[in-house]
Design a protein around this motif. Sequence first.
Motif, PDB file in Angstrom:
ATOM      1  N   PRO A  82       1.258  -0.905  -0.463  1.00 35.78           N
ATOM      2  CA  PRO A  82       0.127  -0.318  -0.345  1.00 35.78           C
ATOM      3  C   PRO A  82       0.579   1.284  -0.008  1.00 35.78           C
ATOM      4  O   PRO A  82       1.877   1.461   0.720  1.00 35.78           O
ATOM      5  CB  PRO A  82      -0.940  -0.478   1.738  1.00 35.78           C
ATOM      6  N   SER A  83       0.316   2.238  -0.837  1.00 38.41           N
ATOM      7  CA  SER A  83       1.246   3.522  -0.405  1.00 38.41           C
ATOM      8  C   SER A  83       0.199   4.616  -0.422  1.00 38.41           C
ATOM      9  O   SER A  83      -1.416   4.425  -0.192  1.00 38.41           O
ATOM     10  CB  SER A  83       1.569   3.906  -1.415  1.00 38.41           C
ATOM     11  N   GLU A  84       0.686   6.083   0.243  1.00 39.15           N
ATOM     12  CA  GLU A  84      -0.245   6.765   0.809  1.00 39.15           C
ATOM     13  C   GLU A  84      -0.619   7.479  -0.380  1.00 39.15           C
ATOM     14  O   GLU A  84      -1.361   8.052  -0.793  1.00 39.15           O
ATOM     15  CB  GLU A  84       0.318   8.107   1.527  1.00 39.15           C
ATOM     16  N   ALA A  85       0.209   7.306  -2.055  1.00 37.34           N
ATOM     17  CA  ALA A  85      -0.322   7.121  -3.048  1.00 37.34           C
ATOM     18  C   ALA A  85      -0.576   9.074  -3.274  1.00 37.34           C
ATOM     19  O   ALA A  85      -2.179   9.175  -4.128  1.00 37.34           O
ATOM     20  CB  ALA A  85      -1.512   6.540  -3.471  1.00 37.34           C
ATOM     21  N   TYR A  86      -0.021   9.845  -2.962  1.00 40.29           N
ATOM     22  CA  TYR A  86      -0.175  11.053  -2.651  1.00 40.29           C
ATOM     23  C   TYR A  86      -0.443  12.130  -4.571  1.00 40.29           C
ATOM     24  O   TYR A  86      -0.873  12.454  -4.514  1.00 40.29           O
ATOM     25  CB  TYR A  86      -0.092  12.467  -2.897  1.00 40.29           C
ATOM     26  N   ARG A  87       0.581  10.854  -5.445  1.00 41.64           N
ATOM     27  CA  ARG A  87       0.421  11.456  -7.465  1.00 41.64           C
ATOM     28  C   ARG A  87      -1.191  11.070  -7.240  1.00 41.64           C
ATOM     29  O   ARG A  87      -1.134  11.798  -8.284  1.00 41.64           O
ATOM     30  CB  ARG A  87       1.749  10.782  -7.394  1.00 41.64           C
ATOM     31  N   VAL A  88      -1.331   9.981  -7.078  1.00 40.13           N
ATOM     32  CA  VAL A  88      -3.010   9.362  -7.462  1.00 40.13           C
ATOM     33  C   VAL A  88      -3.946  10.204  -7.098  1.00 40.13           C
ATOM     34  O   VAL A  88      -4.614  10.865  -7.978  1.00 40.13           O
ATOM     35  CB  VAL A  88      -3.167   8.056  -6.606  1.00 40.13           C
ATOM     36  N   TRP A  89      -3.819  10.751  -5.770  1.00 40.25           N
ATOM     37  CA  TRP A  89      -4.935  11.837  -5.769  1.00 40.25           C
ATOM     38  C   TRP A  89      -5.220  12.907  -5.698  1.00 40.25           C
ATOM     39  O   TRP A  89      -5.985  14.146  -6.013  1.00 40.25           O
ATOM     40  CB  TRP A  89      -4.540  12.395  -3.669  1.00 40.25           C
ATOM     41  N   GLU A  90      -3.482  13.378  -6.092  1.00 37.38           N
ATOM     42  CA  GLU A  90      -3.262  14.834  -7.013  1.00 37.38           C
ATOM     43  C   GLU A  90      -4.401  14.671  -7.976  1.00 37.38           C
ATOM     44  O   GLU A  90      -4.524  16.006  -8.591  1.00 37.38           O
ATOM     45  CB  GLU A  90      -1.885  15.455  -7.036  1.00 37.38           C
ATOM     46  N   SER A  91      -3.889  13.754  -9.115  1.00 39.92           N
ATOM     47  CA  SER A  91      -4.104  13.817 -10.032  1.00 39.92           C
ATOM     48  C   SER A  91      -5.674  13.313 -10.314  1.00 39.92           C
ATOM     49  O   SER A  91      -6.375  13.828 -11.712  1.00 39.92           O
ATOM     50  CB  SER A  91      -3.629  12.305 -10.773  1.00 39.92           C
ATOM     51  N   LEU A  92      -6.565  13.081  -9.238  1.00 40.70           N
ATOM     52  CA  LEU A  92      -7.902  13.262  -8.992  1.00 40.70           C
ATOM     53  C   LEU A  92      -8.607  14.252  -8.746  1.00 40.70           C
ATOM     54  O   LEU A  92      -9.752  14.802  -9.212  1.00 40.70           O
ATOM     55  CB  LEU A  92      -8.425  11.997  -8.159  1.00 40.70           C
ATOM     56  N   CYS A  93      -7.987  14.801  -8.079  1.00 43.71           N
ATOM     57  CA  CYS A  93      -8.326  16.172  -7.186  1.00 43.71           C
ATOM     58  C   CYS A  93      -7.846  17.471  -6.495  1.00 43.71           C
ATOM     59  O   CYS A  93      -8.250  18.012  -6.255  1.00 43.71           O
ATOM     60  CB  CYS A  93      -8.895  15.622  -5.435  1.00 43.71           C
TER      61      CYS A  93
END
Length: 305
Positions: A82-93
């Motif tokens: 698992p990752s906190e995945a802030y790149r993913v969250w930034e791409s979404l929101c």
Amino acid sequence: MSGEVLAPIFFVGMPRSGTTVLFESFASHPELGWVSNHLDRAPRWPVLSAVARLTAVDARFRKAVRPADARMPLLESLRVGPSEAYRVWESLCGRKFVYGYLLGQRAEAGERLRVRSLIARVLHHQRRSRFAAKLTGPARMQFLHSIFDDAQFVHVIRDGRAVVRSLLRVDFWKDTHRLHTPAWEGGLAQESLDEWERYDRSPLVLAALQWRTVIDRIREEAAEVGPDVYVEQRYEDFLAKPWPVVEGIDRGVGLAPSPEQRAYVEERMNVLRPGRSLEDGFDPGDWRILNDVLGERLAELGYEV
């Protein structure tokens, strides 16, 4: 793929509060899907989530829980976890999700659609039924609740003095702008900023005020989203009895505890370093300051001051 995302579980709390080790213990449950470290490197490729299925074939494919200040061998970076995945969250929101508290904010229709769609794809590729994620710093609970009205939240709390000591030593905090400016936007009240000024803008006090603020803001948001979907978990209790704590969280969010999860907790928790005195690493003056700044909140949370 149905596109349904039912009752996702979000672990929240201040960085260096034990959120990683507790969340990864919980996330080893075979019904849980999560955003992986591989997807975080390439947010536009949700099919990468399928790699996480390897962890069900052989536990050696799953990355270890490592202290944040430990070097990561190349082979370890290829394993899945698992990752906190802030790149993913930034791409979404957008940027605001990564750097802001989002107090009182609701997701826009496009953000809601993008988040639900990606998480549905993650679950589809991983062949899991429930989604779990970890977010540190601001909880963004009201924002997430506007996307998932059945979301559940686990707030991990650790003694603020231990958190401050750890923050001032870990690479993502020490020798960075976080020693001189608040790490997130829109959370510290003017009263807290004035308190920081009275201590000559001390990095120690700034870290302490942010621990206090994150906890206060999370509790304020919990009152808005409803107490029935929010629970607090002390990290120190997890250290004392890891499996009973994880088992209790399982039952609280409607999961049956699993043998695979128990094996993960009991066999892979040896990364935890021996405990040490809270005062270790502080000179007497800093220790007095921490108790002055945090004492009231520590006592409310049941910590000895």
